[in-house]
Motif scaffolding. Sequence first.
Motif, short mmCIF file in Angstrom:
data_model
loop_
_atom_site.label_atom_id
_atom_site.label_comp_id
_atom_site.label_asym_id
_atom_site.label_seq_id
_atom_site.Cartn_x
_atom_site.Cartn_y
_atom_site.Cartn_z
N UNK A 136 0.99 -1.00 0.09
CA UNK A 136 -0.04 0.07 -0.06
C UNK A 136 0.71 1.18 0.01
N UNK A 137 1.02 2.03 -1.27
CA UNK A 137 1.35 3.08 -1.22
C UNK A 137 0.55 4.39 -1.07
N UNK A 138 0.80 5.37 -0.04
CA UNK A 138 -0.19 6.61 0.15
C UNK A 138 0.24 7.74 -0.41
N UNK A 139 -0.28 8.64 -0.87
CA UNK A 139 0.22 9.85 -1.00
C UNK A 139 0.41 10.97 0.36
N UNK A 140 1.57 11.47 0.72
CA UNK A 140 2.00 12.09 1.90
C UNK A 140 2.48 13.15 1.89
N UNK A 141 2.94 13.94 2.79
CA UNK A 141 3.53 15.30 2.97
C UNK A 141 4.04 15.42 4.28
N UNK A 142 5.48 16.06 4.17
CA UNK A 142 6.24 15.92 5.32
C UNK A 142 5.76 17.25 6.14
N UNK A 143 5.23 17.16 7.40
CA UNK A 143 4.59 18.32 8.06
C UNK A 143 5.70 18.79 9.14
N UNK A 144 6.70 17.87 9.51
CA UNK A 144 7.53 18.13 10.60
C UNK A 144 8.73 17.23 10.35
N UNK A 145 9.86 17.75 10.65
CA UNK A 145 11.22 16.92 10.35
C UNK A 145 12.41 17.63 11.40
N UNK B 240 6.25 16.73 -0.83
CA UNK B 240 5.11 15.81 -1.15
C UNK B 240 5.73 14.34 -1.50
N UNK B 241 5.37 13.17 -1.23
CA UNK B 241 6.10 12.11 -1.41
C UNK B 241 5.01 10.71 -1.46
N UNK B 242 5.71 9.51 -1.59
CA UNK B 242 4.73 8.39 -1.20
C UNK B 242 5.35 7.62 -0.30
N UNK B 243 4.50 7.10 0.69
CA UNK B 243 4.56 6.56 2.05
C UNK B 243 4.32 4.88 1.47
N UNK B 244 5.02 3.79 1.92
CA UNK B 244 4.94 2.61 1.86
C UNK B 244 4.43 2.40 3.35
N UNK B 245 3.01 2.23 3.20
CA UNK B 245 2.00 2.37 4.49
C UNK B 245 1.64 0.94 5.26
N UNK B 246 2.01 -0.11 4.62
CA UNK B 246 1.80 -1.40 5.20
C UNK B 246 2.87 -2.25 5.61
#
Length: 236
Positions: free
Chosen positions: A74-83, A124-130
Motif C-alpha cells: 500500500x503506497x499512500x500520498x503523503x506530505x512531510x509536516x515536521x522534520x 510531497x512523497x509516497x509512503x509505503x504504509x503497510x
Amino acid sequence: MIKMTALELVDDLISDLEARLNLAPGASLETKQKSDHKKQQQGKKKEKKPKPQQEKKKGAPAPPADQPDICKLEFKVGQISKVWVHPDADKLYCEEIECGEETPRQIASGLRPYYTEEQMLGQRLLVVANLKAKNLVGFKSFGMVLCAAGSNEDGSDKVEFIEPPEGAQLGEVVTFEGLPPPVPLSGSQVEKKKVFQKAMEGMKTTDECLAAWNGHVFMTSAGPCKSQTVAGGPMR
C-alpha cells in the motif's frame, strides 16, 4: 322391560354427556376448559423457539492467488509536516508525515546525506504504509518513504523522492497501470512473506523518470508519480 325413573334418566344422560366431552365424573365443563387451556400452555412451553440466525461477519476480501507482489503493498500520498535530526544516528531524519489519517505517521529516513531539513519540510512523497513498524536507533518508524537512486555527473550517489502529482489528495492509495486494484496485506504478512523485497526487484523508474514496477506505472487520480531527474534508477 325395566322402567327408569326421571332421576335415573337424567343421571344416564349426564353420564353419556360426560363421556362424550371426556369429563371426569362430576367435573364441570369449566373445569374441562381450564384443563385443556393448561395443556395448551404446557405444550407451548415445550416448543423451542427458533434462534434468530446471526449474520456471519464479513472479513477483508482474500487476495487472489495470482496477485502481483506490488499489489500486496500500500503506497499512500503523503506530505512531510515536521522534520528533525535523529539525535543518535548520523544519516537519519525523523519525520511526521500527513497521509490523510487521524494522526501524522512517524517515519525515519536515511536521507541526511541528500536533503537539508529545509528541503524535507513540506515535501510531497509516497509512503509505503503497510510495513511492520520498526525501531530505528530507538525511534519507532511506521513505514518508509519511496525514493529513486541514481548517480550524479561526478559519480556520487543521487537520491530523489518519488513524487505524486500536485492534484493527488493526501492519503490517496496508488494504483498500478494495467494491474488489478491493490489488496494490501498486513504488515506481519508483508514481513513474513518478504513481499517488499520481492517487489523491489521490479521497481525502477522509466526513461521518462516515471515510477514503475515491471513497466506498470504508479498512478493516482491526478496522474503518474515520478522522480525529478532519475531515469532507469532502482526505487527503494
